[in-house]
Design a protein around this motif. Structure first.
Motif, PDB file in Angstrom:
ATOM      1  N   ARG A 170     -74.491   7.720 -96.882  1.00 40.84           N
ATOM      2  CA  ARG A 170     -73.996   6.829 -95.825  1.00 40.84           C
ATOM      3  C   ARG A 170     -73.382   7.646 -94.693  1.00 40.84           C
ATOM      4  O   ARG A 170     -72.439   8.399 -94.883  1.00 40.84           O
ATOM      5  N   GLY A 171     -73.950   7.506 -93.497  1.00 40.24           N
ATOM      6  CA  GLY A 171     -73.453   8.232 -92.340  1.00 40.24           C
ATOM      7  C   GLY A 171     -73.766   9.720 -92.354  1.00 40.24           C
ATOM      8  O   GLY A 171     -73.190  10.476 -91.570  1.00 40.24           O
ATOM      9  N   ILE A 172     -74.681  10.146 -93.204  1.00 36.64           N
ATOM     10  CA  ILE A 172     -74.988  11.567 -93.328  1.00 36.64           C
ATOM     11  C   ILE A 172     -75.616  12.098 -92.036  1.00 36.64           C
ATOM     12  O   ILE A 172     -76.380  11.405 -91.362  1.00 36.64           O
ATOM     13  N   ARG A 173     -75.279  13.328 -91.684  1.00 35.33           N
ATOM     14  CA  ARG A 173     -75.862  13.955 -90.507  1.00 35.33           C
ATOM     15  C   ARG A 173     -77.259  14.469 -90.820  1.00 35.33           C
ATOM     16  O   ARG A 173     -77.578  14.774 -91.959  1.00 35.33           O
ATOM     17  N   ARG A 174     -78.075  14.573 -89.772  1.00 35.45           N
ATOM     18  CA  ARG A 174     -79.483  14.923 -89.961  1.00 35.45           C
ATOM     19  C   ARG A 174     -79.638  16.271 -90.653  1.00 35.45           C
ATOM     20  O   ARG A 174     -80.489  16.426 -91.535  1.00 35.45           O
ATOM     21  N   ARG A 175     -78.839  17.259 -90.286  1.00 37.17           N
ATOM     22  CA  ARG A 175     -78.984  18.583 -90.895  1.00 37.17           C
ATOM     23  C   ARG A 175     -78.695  18.523 -92.390  1.00 37.17           C
ATOM     24  O   ARG A 175     -79.405  19.129 -93.197  1.00 37.17           O
ATOM     25  N   GLU A 176     -77.649  17.784 -92.777  1.00 37.40           N
ATOM     26  CA  GLU A 176     -77.315  17.654 -94.186  1.00 37.40           C
ATOM     27  C   GLU A 176     -78.382  16.852 -94.924  1.00 37.40           C
ATOM     28  O   GLU A 176     -78.738  17.153 -96.062  1.00 37.40           O
ATOM     29  N   LEU A 177     -78.918  15.822 -94.255  1.00 35.50           N
ATOM     30  CA  LEU A 177     -79.987  15.030 -94.861  1.00 35.50           C
ATOM     31  C   LEU A 177     -81.208  15.905 -95.133  1.00 35.50           C
ATOM     32  O   LEU A 177     -81.831  15.800 -96.193  1.00 35.50           O
TER      33      LEU A 177
END
Length: 278
Positions: free
Chosen positions: A91-98
């Motif tokens: 939830r709300g994860i940033r693209r790089r972390e995703l």
């Protein structure tokens, strides 16, 4: 949030609510509503339910399919609760972390067989995920890996140079499976993996999943109507209806319990098929 290198579970859904955003003239659609589910490390869980129950949405969310390319249908949005995959909250994860999370996750979408790149050969299609990670990867090693995956899904080497239109629907599905597993993911999210595959070949898919689990560091969520697949490969099965979990346990216990009309209907349908076959 970034989690530890050894997460307590491969997947954790905690009171998860998911919507598809409004798109004129359609209003927002709540696809999942309060789903809680745990998939342990090295565990394989099945998902069953009628059309529209939220199965494919759950698969998309757990696979990290949360970003919509331009001109396509909207991506699901987590609006309540949380989904944690391999230790990272989505939830709300940033693209790089995703991207970091999905590096270890493979997604076989429901229409995987129809998504194969039409102008590429089977060999090139299966090798796509490898070359997307490293364009300079050793070609001999790629060829060996592709051949190994073809054998795992019981396709002959003769199909390596064929294009998708030259294959049957079941063969295309097996190519899609081989492609999704070619990198050896820690988590496999598969939506109807045996769709279109002849019953005489489905055993090979069952065996492949079993081998991956025995080798360790492999968890899976299998959305499927194939009760034989679920019996042979899963520890537990979650039944969804209208975006909610209405049953959770070993598949035969769910069918025998008669705790919900959908499960009772599924058990009755299977009994009728068995009786007719006898």
């Amino acid at each position: 949030m970034t989690a530890s290198a050894t997460p307590e579970a491969a997947v954790l859904a905690d009171d998860l609510a998911v919507e598809y955003p409004a798109r004129r003239p359609s209003a927002p659609h709540r696809a999942l509503d309060g789903v809680s589910l745990r998939v342990g490390v090295d565990e394989i869980i099945g998902i069953i339910g009628e059309t529209g129950a939220g199965k494919s949405t759950l698969a998309r969310v757990l696979a990290g399919d949360l970003v919509t390319p331009k001109g396509t249908d909207p991506a699901p949005v987590i609006v309540g609760g949380e989904a944690t995959v391999l230790g990272s909250r989505l939830r709300g994860i940033r693209r790089r972390e995703l991207d970091r999370v999905t590096f270890k996750v493979a997604h076989l979408p429901q229409d995987a067989a129809s998504r194969l790149t039409p102008e590429r050969t089977v060999s090139e299609i299966i090798a796509e995920p490898i070359l997307q990670r490293d364009r300079h990867y050793n070609r001999k090693a790629i060829g060996l890996r592709v051949a190994t995956m073809l054998d795992a899904v019981q396709l002959p080497l003769a199909v390596l140079d064929k294009f998708p239109f030259e294959l049957s629907s079941g063969q295309r599905q097996r190519v899609a499976i081989a492609k999704s597993l070619v990198l050896g993911p820690e988590l496999w999210i598969a939506d109807e993996p045996t769709a279109g595959i002849d019953v005489t070949v489905r055993g090979a898919i069952n065996d492949l999943i079993g081998r991956l689990r025995e080798e360790g560091s492999f968890s899976a969520v299998l959305v499927s109507h194939d009760l034989s697949l679920l019996r042979r490969t899963t520890c537990r099965v979650a039944a969804l209806e209208s975006g909610r979990v209405v049953g959770l346990g070993p598949i035969d216990e769910l069918l025998a319990g008669g705790q919900h009309p959908f499960l009772s209907g599924l058990a009755d349908a299977e009994n009728r098929v068995t009786a007719d076959g006898g």
